[in-house]
Write a protein that holds these residues in place. Sequence first.
Motif, PDB file in Angstrom:
ATOM      1  N   ALA A  92       0.835  -1.209   0.000  1.00 38.53           N
ATOM      2  CA  ALA A  92       0.000   0.000   0.000  1.00 38.53           C
ATOM      3  C   ALA A  92       0.865   1.252   0.000  1.00 38.53           C
ATOM      4  O   ALA A  92       0.565   2.235  -0.686  1.00 38.53           O
ATOM      5  CB  ALA A  92      -0.922  -0.007   1.218  1.00 38.53           C
ATOM      6  N   ILE A  95       2.254   1.941  -3.500  1.00 39.48           N
ATOM      7  CA  ILE A  95       1.245   2.511  -4.388  1.00 39.48           C
ATOM      8  C   ILE A  95       0.904   3.933  -3.970  1.00 39.48           C
ATOM      9  O   ILE A  95       0.716   4.813  -4.830  1.00 39.48           O
ATOM     10  CB  ILE A  95      -0.018   1.631  -4.422  1.00 39.48           C
ATOM     11  N   ALA A  96       0.848   4.190  -2.682  1.00 37.73           N
ATOM     12  CA  ALA A  96       0.565   5.549  -2.198  1.00 37.73           C
ATOM     13  C   ALA A  96       1.633   6.523  -2.683  1.00 37.73           C
ATOM     14  O   ALA A  96       1.320   7.648  -3.097  1.00 37.73           O
ATOM     15  CB  ALA A  96       0.486   5.562  -0.671  1.00 37.73           C
ATOM     16  N   VAL A  99       1.063   7.056  -6.618  1.00 39.09           N
ATOM     17  CA  VAL A  99      -0.030   7.948  -7.014  1.00 39.09           C
ATOM     18  C   VAL A  99       0.227   9.374  -6.546  1.00 39.09           C
ATOM     19  O   VAL A  99      -0.182  10.344  -7.210  1.00 39.09           O
ATOM     20  CB  VAL A  99      -1.396   7.436  -6.518  1.00 39.09           C
ATOM     21  N   TRP A 141      -8.329   6.767  -7.812  1.00 42.58           N
ATOM     22  CA  TRP A 141      -9.133   6.723  -6.587  1.00 42.58           C
ATOM     23  C   TRP A 141      -9.840   5.381  -6.424  1.00 42.58           C
ATOM     24  O   TRP A 141      -9.819   4.789  -5.343  1.00 42.58           O
ATOM     25  CB  TRP A 141     -10.162   7.851  -6.612  1.00 42.58           C
ATOM     26  N   ASP A 143      -9.108   2.456  -7.787  1.00 46.10           N
ATOM     27  CA  ASP A 143      -8.161   1.366  -7.584  1.00 46.10           C
ATOM     28  C   ASP A 143      -7.649   1.340  -6.148  1.00 46.10           C
ATOM     29  O   ASP A 143      -7.613   0.281  -5.505  1.00 46.10           O
ATOM     30  CB  ASP A 143      -6.990   1.515  -8.560  1.00 46.10           C
ATOM     31  N   CYS A 144      -7.274   2.505  -5.629  1.00 43.69           N
ATOM     32  CA  CYS A 144      -6.759   2.570  -4.256  1.00 43.69           C
ATOM     33  C   CYS A 144      -7.836   2.210  -3.244  1.00 43.69           C
ATOM     34  O   CYS A 144      -7.592   1.462  -2.286  1.00 43.69           O
ATOM     35  CB  CYS A 144      -6.209   3.959  -3.962  1.00 43.69           C
ATOM     36  N   ARG A 145      -9.035   2.729  -3.446  1.00 43.78           N
ATOM     37  CA  ARG A 145     -10.119   2.439  -2.512  1.00 43.78           C
ATOM     38  C   ARG A 145     -10.456   0.950  -2.513  1.00 43.78           C
ATOM     39  O   ARG A 145     -10.666   0.353  -1.449  1.00 43.78           O
ATOM     40  CB  ARG A 145     -11.366   3.250  -2.880  1.00 43.78           C
ATOM     41  N   LEU A 155      -8.179   6.965   0.594  1.00 36.15           N
ATOM     42  CA  LEU A 155      -7.599   6.108  -0.439  1.00 36.15           C
ATOM     43  C   LEU A 155      -6.968   4.849   0.129  1.00 36.15           C
ATOM     44  O   LEU A 155      -7.039   3.774  -0.476  1.00 36.15           O
ATOM     45  CB  LEU A 155      -6.570   6.903  -1.250  1.00 36.15           C
ATOM     46  N   PHE A 156      -6.343   4.978   1.293  1.00 41.65           N
ATOM     47  CA  PHE A 156      -5.685   3.832   1.918  1.00 41.65           C
ATOM     48  C   PHE A 156      -6.257   3.579   3.309  1.00 41.65           C
ATOM     49  O   PHE A 156      -5.560   3.126   4.213  1.00 41.65           O
ATOM     50  CB  PHE A 156      -4.168   4.056   1.944  1.00 41.65           C
TER      51      PHE A 156
END
Length: 208
Positions: A92, A95-96, A99, A141, A143-145, A155-156
């Motif tokens: 996570a 990815i954070a 993005v 948004w 995808d992260c959610r 989002l995370f």
Amino acid sequence: MSEFRLIIGNKHLSSWSLRAWLMIKRCKVKFSEIIVDLERQDVKAAILQLSPSGKVPALKHNDLLIWDSLSIGEYLAEVSPSAKLWPTDEAARAIARSVSNEMHSGFATLRKMMPFALFVQKDLPYSEELQGEIKRIEEIWLDCRSKFGQDGEFLFGDFSIADAMFAPVVLRFQTYGYKSDNRAVVDYCNAILAHPDLLEWLNSAKNN
């Protein structure tokens, strides 16, 4: 005097200042604000007296000066680990960062065609490039959610640097009357707009 001093621009105009401000608020540390009027004629010279980049935001911590919003976020994440500015999960967190950096360096058409401005209503402009960027933002948004956000509204899950990076986009959507057809996107925007720190910024911006 607070050991943290955040150098920012007018709160109704500076999206980058908002990002850094949300990050430091998340840390729950005492800090003071130095606000530079971005509409003054000698604004570049005025900022250069405070930061070598000639841009806002910048963070002064004791004798250390950090400029650029993402660098400020990375520094705050190191000195205030309890704030969990990045997700604790390794995947996570990767990815954070991805993005957040994409927002930081991209979406030039959105910035140009939908300038940040609070407390006004403007018509939504149109171009294929802008529509493509809005679509990409929604993809990020969603995808992260779906992958990492099940334990919270953001989002995370918990509010993170990634949310601070995209918060000005949510405000841009509000200014220009953009409304997504996707319920999950709308819910995320509503969560950002209801965040207490964002509400505090907006209240302060009315007098700034």
